[in-house]
Design a protein around this motif. Structure first.
Motif, PDB file in Angstrom:
ATOM      1  N   GLY A 269       0.797  -1.226   0.000  1.00  0.00           N
ATOM      2  CA  GLY A 269       0.000   0.000   0.000  1.00  0.00           C
ATOM      3  C   GLY A 269       0.824   1.267   0.000  1.00  0.00           C
ATOM      4  N   CYS A 270       1.914   1.241   0.722  1.00  0.00           N
ATOM      5  CA  CYS A 270       2.674   2.465   0.887  1.00  0.00           C
ATOM      6  C   CYS A 270       4.153   2.105   0.884  1.00  0.00           C
ATOM      7  CB  CYS A 270       2.269   3.081   2.213  1.00  0.00           C
ATOM      8  SG  CYS A 270       2.914   4.688   2.442  1.00  0.00           S
ATOM      9  N   VAL A 271       4.859   2.596  -0.111  1.00  0.00           N
ATOM     10  CA  VAL A 271       6.256   2.228  -0.266  1.00  0.00           C
ATOM     11  C   VAL A 271       7.120   3.485  -0.220  1.00  0.00           C
ATOM     12  CG1 VAL A 271       7.911   0.983  -1.691  1.00  0.00           C
ATOM     13  CG2 VAL A 271       5.474   0.455  -1.876  1.00  0.00           C
ATOM     14  N   SER A 272       8.133   3.485   0.621  1.00  0.00           N
ATOM     15  CA  SER A 272       9.059   4.617   0.642  1.00  0.00           C
ATOM     16  C   SER A 272      10.419   4.169   0.152  1.00  0.00           C
ATOM     17  CB  SER A 272       9.197   5.183   2.049  1.00  0.00           C
ATOM     18  OG  SER A 272       7.948   5.600   2.527  1.00  0.00           O
TER      19      SER A 272
ATOM     20  N   THR B 175      -1.497   3.319  -8.206  1.00  0.00           N
ATOM     21  CA  THR B 175      -0.407   3.847  -7.388  1.00  0.00           C
ATOM     22  C   THR B 175      -0.006   5.264  -7.792  1.00  0.00           C
ATOM     23  OG1 THR B 175       0.471   1.606  -7.221  1.00  0.00           O
ATOM     24  CG2 THR B 175       1.964   3.401  -6.641  1.00  0.00           C
ATOM     25  N   MET B 178       5.390   9.724  -6.115  1.00  0.00           N
ATOM     26  CA  MET B 178       5.798  11.084  -5.775  1.00  0.00           C
ATOM     27  C   MET B 178       7.277  11.141  -5.412  1.00  0.00           C
ATOM     28  SD  MET B 178       2.496  12.502  -3.700  1.00  0.00           S
ATOM     29  CE  MET B 178       2.296  11.252  -2.490  1.00  0.00           C
ATOM     30  N   THR B 232       7.973   8.227  -2.878  1.00  0.00           N
ATOM     31  CA  THR B 232       6.911   7.461  -2.226  1.00  0.00           C
ATOM     32  C   THR B 232       5.956   6.893  -3.260  1.00  0.00           C
ATOM     33  OG1 THR B 232       6.956   8.828  -0.252  1.00  0.00           O
ATOM     34  CG2 THR B 232       4.966   7.603  -0.620  1.00  0.00           C
ATOM     35  N   LEU B 233       5.514   5.673  -3.023  1.00  0.00           N
ATOM     36  CA  LEU B 233       4.430   5.110  -3.829  1.00  0.00           C
ATOM     37  C   LEU B 233       3.233   4.908  -2.901  1.00  0.00           C
ATOM     38  CD1 LEU B 233       6.069   2.198  -5.888  1.00  0.00           C
ATOM     39  CD2 LEU B 233       6.227   4.657  -6.273  1.00  0.00           C
ATOM     40  N   ILE B 234       2.087   5.408  -3.326  1.00  0.00           N
ATOM     41  CA  ILE B 234       0.891   5.248  -2.498  1.00  0.00           C
ATOM     42  C   ILE B 234      -0.203   4.591  -3.323  1.00  0.00           C
ATOM     43  CG2 ILE B 234      -0.883   6.449  -1.179  1.00  0.00           C
ATOM     44  CD1 ILE B 234       1.171   8.711  -0.792  1.00  0.00           C
ATOM     45  N   SER B 235      -0.659   3.440  -2.851  1.00  0.00           N
ATOM     46  CA  SER B 235      -1.740   2.751  -3.546  1.00  0.00           C
ATOM     47  C   SER B 235      -2.974   2.732  -2.648  1.00  0.00           C
ATOM     48  CB  SER B 235      -1.337   1.328  -3.897  1.00  0.00           C
ATOM     49  OG  SER B 235      -0.084   1.325  -4.549  1.00  0.00           O
ATOM     50  N   GLY B 236      -3.738   3.780  -2.721  1.00  0.00           N
ATOM     51  CA  GLY B 236      -4.946   3.846  -1.900  1.00  0.00           C
ATOM     52  C   GLY B 236      -4.642   4.296  -0.487  1.00  0.00           C
TER      53      GLY B 236
END
Ligand code: SF4
Lengths: 482, 264, 245
Positions: A269-272, B175, B178, B232-236
């Motif tokens: 869901g959230c990757v940094s 996704t 950013m 940053t990758l944000i998927s939902g």
């Protein structure tokens, strides 16, 4: 602990886990839900499930060139203004983290879920120095409040019911009792937001670094790791030295498999991606970034060609979700940082084969783990290899032979296997001798010695007085049916 | 701090374990690292495909995105132009309230597309302040800079809606991508309870593979580095299943995520 | 003429000779001639799985010597075949001559259902069974030999029988050789679940290809006086309608 005591403890842990109905329900849910979903998610890969094999190759190539890969990673991160520390031992890693904490007068730490910090026992070291450590993954937060250990790599509080969590929050946070998961999540969200905003230091692990670009990547569905690596002034990441790939293309493949193996997702869901501190021109983000690259016994594994493959592991935990043994005994019974099939191989290698022998002996060798593994690691092969080292002892690993009596039995059996006449005589004698055992409806119901474990819950078929070898000639003489 | 000897020793230990020498390091590195200036035919083809996309291809990706976004609780809203976005945000502000405090405020990036929404004007009649989480650091001393950082942080903590753009959007995984930039504070998409992102449809990509190919092998996208110090990758929106594997949205960070895609 | 050399592993030889008998009558019906080398013993799997490779290697050498002149060796057990095919070569890493012999004999050793379906291309064995059957995938057969479709193909051709899949058909039954006696609590919990799934399937018989697993399942069933028939696939395929010749 003596080795027999360890075996007893493992057996007891397992037995009480099996009796724990709540745990059994939770394990069942993980395996029937996540286990199945992951298998399906491999099928749905654009490249098909064989991408796991390609991923294995990438991992192998990386591990075989770990020196150059890590050198590149470290150089890149330093170029970006980050600091890199190579720690040979867990103690060194902890010491380094404490030193940074001292430099910044850190009073409060927020953590993203990280198995490697469990491995090096980071939390107790910080707490002993009066530094508050807050786990921020909801599951980790729950078990930290409860004073327990994680029971699953990805779902650490899977063994707890909503009612237990409700009562825990009521007691520890002083909130009214609720057993509604959304409401419980909201309570934790609020409590942890305070911590995120006041913490002076964020600590995370690393899911998978990319050497070429000089980044670690950390993943969470909750967003807690993004919080912990964005808001405090200092961020320290700790990675096992093997958690890296050379190129972005490699990262793509491994990362997608990691997401599927861990949670049957296409992407976490959230990757940094973190490759250094936020420079002075940035309005936010940590002003200092440290990466600790940890050996802690891994180079010893690397040096043994038969076990090197375990360093390909990316800790996705998919093997836990299909292992029938894990599915019965849960994570705590292993009494180790890493549980399930990966733990069964890794723990003996990290903590001593004799100490942790039950972890590799207490598996049925069904092979489900390899099939589920996101990078197709041959875990059963290494379980067998561990048993081999335990059977004869191994100086390299300071391993003693596990049992003289057992060895003698196998020697005798091997002798018989090589001497057919004696083999036949032995079986004939046994067939006659077995009459002393109690039977019911033609099945033996009670046996002494090693057979006792079996007959406690199962009957066993007695040996036939006329084995097949005696019947064949007559049968074969019959004419074939037309 | 780190003495080079520990690193040297560490790497030496690895080489001993691997049974290889330092001499081969250069050659091995050349073999395992791929060169951004020399894409494989596969990677080159990916970049070419992306570059050759037209309107209808972008629309197709947008459709793909809309499908993938549903199970992730990401609200994808295709709009004709920026004015529609401003209006929609004004509506959102009208219909929702802050999670933590009592006062409504909005925080945004200093980004051409976001600035063009002119949210200040759009929210004027509701009397809701709009903060831009950025400051110019040129010539600032450390103290002033740290004060400016604190101010921006306060704004991001206090605002319940954060408005950003994104570099790319990956349709297949819904996704947002950013990269960190000085005028684009990371926490605008993190601390507020609602995250609103605005992009143009030409920013759509298919998947992670395309993103990486572009970042690495397209000289225009590559800029100075393959990646900045942070991305940053944000998927939902945030989610958790840590209590009895029940899916709950909004563990940390934004509980709602709206993505406006301007189709022109 | 089709000819097979039988390798009847220890459990079937000693405990379940009727499975071997069924295999013989099945082969006779299919016109396959057989021989049975009297000197065969144990393939060495128990020692190998427990880590005693030197001992396993002794058994392996005996197997190789006994069977290497046979053209096609057929065994009613997936895990023994997997031992021969996959683990024998590993045992002789430092003995190239033996390794070559091991590989050669491994290529000619087949599990019963893979022999019938893949080698002989037989799907219909002319069997008859009156009842509902479910099938248990033995771990080594399915995962190491990749045999899962073959037995189902054969079962689907059995006249009179209804086939139902059980939940978790390929989940380990908890046998695992010495595992079952060393860690009886875990092993029992596993077989308990397996039996539950068998009962839930509504089948009156459970069929498998490996007597190790079936011995475990049957032992639990009889101890708990549960009325489900346990059959090796050879027994099912050898079955005929009462009165038929
Ligand atoms: S061994 Fe494979 S399945 Fe298990 S945690 Fe490691 S990578 Fe995942």
């Amino acid at each position: 602990m003596s080795h027999d005591a360890a075996t007893k403890k493992y057996a007891q842990n397992a037995a009480s886990a099996i009796k724990d109905e709540i745990l059994q329900k939770a394990l069942n849910k993980i395996q029937s839900g996540l286990g199945k979903a992951t298998a399906l998610s491999y099928q749905n890969l654009d490249e098909g499930p064989d991408l796991r094999l390609a991923a294995h190759d990438i991992r192998e190539k990386t591990i075989n060139n770990l020196d150059v890969v890590l050198t590149r990673l470290a150089a890149k991160i330093r170029e970006n203004g980050g600091r890199v520390y190579f720690a040979r031992t867990g103690e060194q890693a902890v010491e380094y983290c404490l030193k940074i904490a001292r430099q910044h007068h850190v009073k409060q730490v927020v953590k993203g879920k990280s198995m490697v910090t469990e491995e090096i026992r980071l939390n107790p070291a910080f707490e002993a120095r009066g530094i508050e450590v807050n786990e921020t993954d909801l599951g980790e937060y729950i078990i930290q409040l409860a004073g327990e250990k994680p029971s699953h790599i990805i779902a650490p509080a899977a063994h707890k019911t909503r009612q237990q969590v409700g009562r825990l929050f009521e007691r520890k946070l002083g909130v009214p009792y609720t057993e509604d998961p959304p409401e419980l999540t909201r309570i934790a969200r609020k409590a942890l937001r305070e911590k995120f905003l006041t913490a002076d230091m964020g600590i995370s692990g690393c899911n998978l670094a990319c050497a070429q670009t000089g980044h670690i990547t950390v993943v969470s569905n909750e967003g807690n790791i993004r919080m912990a690596t964005t808001l405090p002034k200092v961020h320290v990441a700790i990675m096992g030295m093997e958690r890296v790939v050379p190129n972005l293309e490699d990262h793509d493949i491994l990362f997608r498999l990691l997401s599927r193996g861990a949670a049957a997702q296409k992407l976490g869901g959230c990757v940094s991606y973190i490759g250094g501190p936020a420079g002075p021109e940035f309005p936010d983000g940590p002003e200092e970034f440290h990466l600790v690259i940890l050996d802690n016994g891994r180079s010893r594994i690397l040096a043994d060609p038969k076990f090197r493959e375990i360093l390909c592991c990316i800790r996705c935990s998919a093997c836990l979700n299909v292992c029938p043994v894990y599915g019965k005994i849960g994570g705590h019974a292993y009494d180790a940082t890493y549980c399930g099939p990966i733990g069964a191989v890794l723990t003996p290698l990290m903590e001593g084969m004799n100490q942790a022998k039950d972890l590799c002996l207490g598996e049925s060798l069904c092979g489900a783990c390899q099939q589920a593994c996101s990078v197709n690691i041959d875990l059963p092969r290494m379980l067998l290899e561990l048993r081999y080292r335990l059977a004869y002892g191994d100086d390299q690993w300071e391993t003693q032979p596990v049992s003289v009596a057992e060895k003698t039995i196998h020697q005798a059996w091997a002798f018989l296997a090589g001497h057919p006449a004696l083999y036949r005589a032995f079986l004939r004698t046994f067939a006659l001798g077995q009459k002393i055992f109690p039977t019911s409806r033609g099945m033996i119901t009670k046996m002494p010695g090693p057979g006792a474990g079996w007959t406690r819950s199962r009957d066993i078929q007695p040996l036939s007085q006329t084995p097949f070898r005696k019947r064949f000639k007559k049968l074969n003489a019959k004419k074939a049916h037309g | 701090m780190q003495t080079n000897t520990t690193e040297t020793q560490f790497i030496k230990t690895l080489r001993t374990a691997l049974g290889i020498g330092q001499e081969s390091a250069g050659a091995r590195a050349a073999k395992i690292f791929t060169d951004p200036k020399d894409p494989s035919p596969e990677q080159a083809a990916i970049v070419k495909t992306i570059k050759s996309r037209r309107d209808k291809d972008h629309m197709a990706l947008l459709h793909h995105l809309s499908r993938e976004a549903v199970p992730l609780n990401l609200n994808v809203i295709p709009v004709k132009d920026k004015a529609q976005v401003s209006k929609a945000i004004a509506n959102l502000v009208k219909e929702t309230g802050p999670e933590w405090g009592a006062k409504k405020s909005v925080v945004q990036w200093d980004h051409p597309l976001v600035n063009a929404l002119d949210l200040k004007t759009a929210l004027k009649d509701q009397n809701v302040p709009v903060h831009t989480a950025a400051f110019d650091t040129t010539g600032m001393d450390d103290l002033t800079r740290s004060k400016a950082r604190d101010r921006v942080r306060r704004q991001m903590i206090d605002s319940y809606i954060g408005v950003t753009s994104a570099d790319f959007c990956l349709a297949d995984t819904a996704t947002l991508v950013m990269k960190s930039r000085p005028k684009e504070a990371r926490a605008v998409s993190l601390l507020p309870s609602i995250h609103v992102a605005v992009i143009g449809k030409e920013q759509m990509l298919t998947n992670l593979k395309e993103l990486y190919a572009l970042l690495k092998y397209d000289p225009e996208t590559r800029e100075a580095e393959l990646l900045p110090h942070h991305m940053t990758l944000i998927s939902g929106p945030s989610k958790t299943a840590d209590i009895e594997l029940v899916m709950v949205h909004g563990a940390h960070g934004p509980r709602k995520l709206y993505l406006y895609v301007i189709t022109g | 003429m089709t000819h097979a050399t039988l390798f009847i592993q220890c459990i079937v030889d000693g405990m379940y000779p009727e499975v071997g008998e069924a295999m013989v009558s099945l082969f006779q019906r299919l016109g396959i001639t057989m021989d049975y080398p009297e000197n065969q013993t144990c393939c060495g799997q128990p020692s190998f799985n427990a880590g005693y490779r030197k001992e396993a290697a002794k058994a392996a050498k005996h197997y190789i010597e006994t069977f290497e002149d046979s053209e096609t060796i057929v065994c009613p057990s997936g895990s023994c075949v997997s031992m021969v095919r996959h683990h024998y070569p590993e045992l002789f890493e430092n003995e190239p001559a033996w390794k070559a012999r091991a590989i050669a004999v491994g290529k000619r050793t087949f599990e019963l259902t893979e022999y019938l379906v893949d080698v002989l291309h037989i799907e219909n064995t002319g069997a008859y069974y009156d009842g509902t059957i479910t099938y248990h995938d033995s771990c080594h057969l399915k995962r190491y030999l990749g045999v899962a479709a073959q037995p189902r193909t054969l079962i689907s051709q059995v006249r009179g029988a209804t086939f139902v899949e059980m939940k978790g058909c390929d989940t380990c039954c908890g046998f695992g050789g010495a595992f079952s006696t060393k860690y009886p609590d875990i092993s029992t919990a596993m077989v308990r679940e397996k039996v539950k799934n068998i009962l839930d399937s509504g089948a009156d018989a459970v069929v498998g290809c490996d007597m190790g697993c079936l011995m475990n399942i049957k032992g639990y069933l009889t101890r708990n006086t549960l009325n489900v028939r346990v059959m090796h696939i050879a027994q099912l395929l050898a079955g005929k309608k009462a009165g038929a010749v």
